[in-house]
Design a protein around this motif. Structure first.
Motif, short mmCIF file in Angstrom:
data_model
loop_
_atom_site.label_atom_id
_atom_site.label_comp_id
_atom_site.label_asym_id
_atom_site.label_seq_id
_atom_site.Cartn_x
_atom_site.Cartn_y
_atom_site.Cartn_z
N LEU A 18 5.59 3.84 -9.50
CA LEU A 18 6.00 4.28 -8.17
C LEU A 18 6.28 3.05 -7.35
N GLU A 19 7.42 3.07 -6.64
CA GLU A 19 7.82 1.89 -5.86
C GLU A 19 8.55 2.35 -4.60
N GLU A 24 12.20 4.20 0.73
CA GLU A 24 12.14 5.48 0.02
C GLU A 24 11.23 5.33 -1.20
N THR A 26 10.26 5.91 -4.86
CA THR A 26 11.05 6.13 -6.06
C THR A 26 10.15 6.02 -7.29
N ILE A 28 10.03 5.14 -11.17
CA ILE A 28 10.77 4.37 -12.17
C ILE A 28 10.23 4.72 -13.54
N THR A 40 15.19 4.20 -15.57
CA THR A 40 15.84 5.15 -14.67
C THR A 40 15.01 5.27 -13.41
N ARG A 41 15.67 5.59 -12.33
CA ARG A 41 15.01 5.74 -11.03
C ARG A 41 15.29 7.14 -10.50
N THR A 42 14.23 7.78 -10.00
CA THR A 42 14.33 9.14 -9.49
C THR A 42 13.60 9.21 -8.15
N ALA A 43 14.20 9.87 -7.18
CA ALA A 43 13.53 10.07 -5.89
C ALA A 43 12.23 10.83 -6.14
N LEU A 44 11.21 10.50 -5.36
CA LEU A 44 9.88 11.07 -5.54
C LEU A 44 9.90 12.60 -5.55
N GLN A 74 8.52 11.69 2.41
CA GLN A 74 9.23 12.15 1.21
C GLN A 74 8.84 13.57 0.82
#
Length: 148
Positions: A18-19, A24, A26, A28, A40-44, A74
């Motif tokens: 989590l970053e 925002e 995100t 990872i 890959t990166r995905t919104a929380l 978020q």
């Protein structure tokens, strides 16, 4: 958060962290090396909706419980989130350990460990008094017993 906080590692070596990126939150995902090690990166909020029932989802809920102030923005409810999903998500965030069991379209829960007192109180207050149908709608959002 300035650094990624790793919260889950699968048995095959996939890693989730989590970053905060540009303010925002995100998630990872770094695939294991034999799979190419792609990131890959995905919104929380999207990750929480997409990965419900998976071990990395449960691990993230534990992390979020420790840093709730950082992710409140978020996690604001949106119009697409159902009441049953909200209740199930909160129960899991509180450490709830029940898992959904679906057998011939009969939905129930199983647990091998007692819930933490806060999660148990939440279940007794927000789920137990509901109709069987409303309870089932919540249970299907819990991790599945078949994912064990």
């Amino acid at each position: 958060m300035s650094d990624a906080k790793e919260f889950s590692v699968s048995s095959n070596g996939d890693r989730w962290s989590l970053e905060a990126i540009d303010g925002e939150m995100t998630v990872i995902h770094k695939a294991n090396e034999p799979s190419g090690g792609h990131e890959t990166r995905t919104a929380l909020a999207a990750f929480l909706n997409e990965r419900a029932g998976k071990p990395e989802h449960a691990a993230l809920l534990q992390v979020l419980g420790q840093s709730r102030d950082e992710i409140d923005e978020q996690l604001k409810p949106d119009d697409m989130e159902t009441r049953s999903l909200k209740i199930a998500t909160e129960y899991l965030r509180l450490g709830g350990r029940r898992q959904a069991k679906v057998d011939d379209n009969i939905v129930s829960t199983r647990s091998w460990e007692d819930d933490p007192s806060e999660a148990d109180a939440y279940w007794q207050t927000h789920v137990a008094p509901l109709s069987e149908r409303e309870q089932r709608d919540i249970m299907v959002h819990l991790p599945s017993i078949s994912d064990r």
